[in-house]
Design an enzyme around this catalytic site. Structure first.
Site, PDB file in Angstrom:
ATOM      1  N   ASP A  84       0.848  -1.188   0.000  1.00 55.08           N
ATOM      2  CA  ASP A  84       0.000   0.000   0.000  1.00 55.08           C
ATOM      3  C   ASP A  84       0.886   1.240   0.000  1.00 55.08           C
ATOM      4  O   ASP A  84       1.620   1.486   0.968  1.00 55.08           O
ATOM      5  CB  ASP A  84      -0.910  -0.024   1.233  1.00 55.08           C
ATOM      6  N   ASP A 105      -3.087   2.378  -6.067  1.00 56.74           N
ATOM      7  CA  ASP A 105      -1.919   2.413  -5.185  1.00 56.74           C
ATOM      8  C   ASP A 105      -1.819   1.219  -4.243  1.00 56.74           C
ATOM      9  O   ASP A 105      -1.041   1.240  -3.295  1.00 56.74           O
ATOM     10  CB  ASP A 105      -1.911   3.708  -4.371  1.00 56.74           C
ATOM     11  N   GLU A 106      -2.585   0.162  -4.482  1.00 54.74           N
ATOM     12  CA  GLU A 106      -2.537  -1.034  -3.635  1.00 54.74           C
ATOM     13  C   GLU A 106      -2.516  -2.286  -4.507  1.00 54.74           C
ATOM     14  O   GLU A 106      -3.218  -2.357  -5.508  1.00 54.74           O
ATOM     15  CB  GLU A 106      -3.765  -1.122  -2.726  1.00 54.74           C
TER      16      GLU A 106
END
Length: 403
Positions: A9, A105-106
């Site tokens: 993350d 973004d993960e």
């Protein structure tokens, strides 16, 4: 050996990418925000300095500035974030072919099969990935290491920024069960409120509940949450090209001025339905129903949905159904700040068209509409999405969703 799953993350991703171009602001409270002039004035991301003032994602700029008058506002650059997301995932790909993005973004990584090639120490692999992303891209991330996806995500949230947390089969009860129940994946505001009525405020209290009672309270989601809380989740990490097809496709717009007239609202619905239908056709999906959500100027949301007699991927049919649905819970001149049209109950189209008589006028109209919208798709494929539009458009900025 059991599974070894990483959840990576990025820390304050949008803000961190922006600060690569503004190193002089690294110690200042910074927020990435939409444009206040076009009424997109909400916080999209914030850096660690802004978080210390209590600034949270999705609050309005005026609320954020009440907490922090010195807050620096930066505009978003979505193509840049997507480019960095590709670079980050390219690093992940060097550790396993099982990389499943969860958002821009993960990502989850299943390194079970490659761990012996990477030295055998999962924490060390996570630390190595963090180090590479920092050296090569100038960004930081937090990594959770666990034996399932849900606990790996809890691990990446457990300590930030720039940290690795291991939640193992030996220590998970001590780490997971004391956490607030809202930290568990898919426990949203409504689920928290329901569980709070029964005194459930931690994941451990959720784990101790009767699974049949949870299913009675919350349907299938209740039993799923019971399994999550007890470490029983076992969903596989899917390779990027093997991600499940979307369950819904939506498009929303916040308007530069409130819409109050029926005709301008219908124009907005057509514009949104056009984008949704175009994306349905691109991914070979059909809508079995439609959902419409409106937001009032005081940020109150109202929503309804309905199913169709037969699935469709045509703008005309989506727009007609969405407009008829909207009429059931909105009357002019009540102002609308934001409007969203979402295709739901998606199918692959095997049952998209029911048998109709060859002389049926409705079937004939649908066939003509199919030809028209297919022709529009071809023009857009050649000249761009903005080359052709159906009908008038309402002023606003569209916000897509693919779930």
């Amino acid at each position: 050996m059991g599974r070894v799953i990483l959840h990576c993350d990025m820390n304050s991703f949008f803000a961190s990418v922006e600060l690569l171009s503004h190193p002089e602001l690294r110690s200042e409270p910074v927020a990435v925000c939409g444009d206040p002039e076009s009424r997109h004035g909400i916080v999209l991301a914030k850096n660690e300095a802004a978080k210390r003032f209590g600034i949270v994602t999705a609050e309005t700029i005026w609320q954020a500035r009440k907490k922090c008058p010195s807050l620096v506002l930066l505009p978003p650059h979505l193509p840049l974030y997507r480019e960095y997301s590709r670079k980050i995932n390219a690093i992940y790909d060097q550790y396993t072919d099982l990389v499943e993005p969860f958002s821009v973004d993960e990502s989850w990584l299943d390194i079970t099969g490659s761990l012996h090639l990477l030295g055998g120490d999962a924490r060390a692999v996570a630390d190595e990935i963090r180090g590479r992303v920092k050296r090569e891209l100038g960004l930081t991330l937090s990594v959770g290491v666990s034996f399932n996806k849900v606990f790996a995500k809890l691990g990446s949230d457990y300590k930030k920024p720039d940290a690795t947390t291991v939640i193992s089969e030996d220590n998970w009860r001590g780490i997971v069960w004391p956490l607030p129940v809202g930290d568990l994946l898919f426990v949203g505001k409504a689920a928290r409120a329901t569980l709070a009525q029964f005194g459930v405020r931690t994941i451990g209290q959720l784990a101790a509940m009767d699974p049949d009672q949870l299913e009675t309270l919350m349907g299938k989601a209740g039993r799923q949450l019971y399994e999550y809380a007890n470490g029983l989740e076992c969903e596989p990490v899917r390779a990027r090209g093997d991600v499940e097809p979307p369950k819904s496709i939506g498009c929303g717009s916040t308007f530069q001025k409130d819409l109050t007239g029926r005709e301008e609202v219908r124009a907005a619905v057509r514009l949104l339905a056009d984008d949704v239908a175009s994306r349905l056709r691109r991914c070979g999906r059909y809508a079995g129903g439609v959902a419409v959500t409106l937001r009032t100027p005081d940020f109150q949301d109202r929503s309804r949905q309905r199913r169709f007699s037969s699935p469709t991927h045509l703008m005309q049919e989506l727009a007609e159904q969405a407009s008829a649905l909207l009429d059931t819970f909105w009357k002019p001149p009540s102002p609308i700040r934001m409007l969203t049209v979402t295709a739901i109950a998606l199918t692959d189209g095997d049952e998209a068209y029911e048998q109709t008589d060859l002389l049926d006028s409705a079937a004939s109209r649908r066939e003509r509409q199919e030809r028209l919208e297919s022709a529009v798709d071809r023009l857009r494929g050649k000249y761009g999405m903005g080359a052709v539009r159906f009908g008038a458009s309402a002023p606003g900025k569209k916000e897509d969703s693919l779930l």
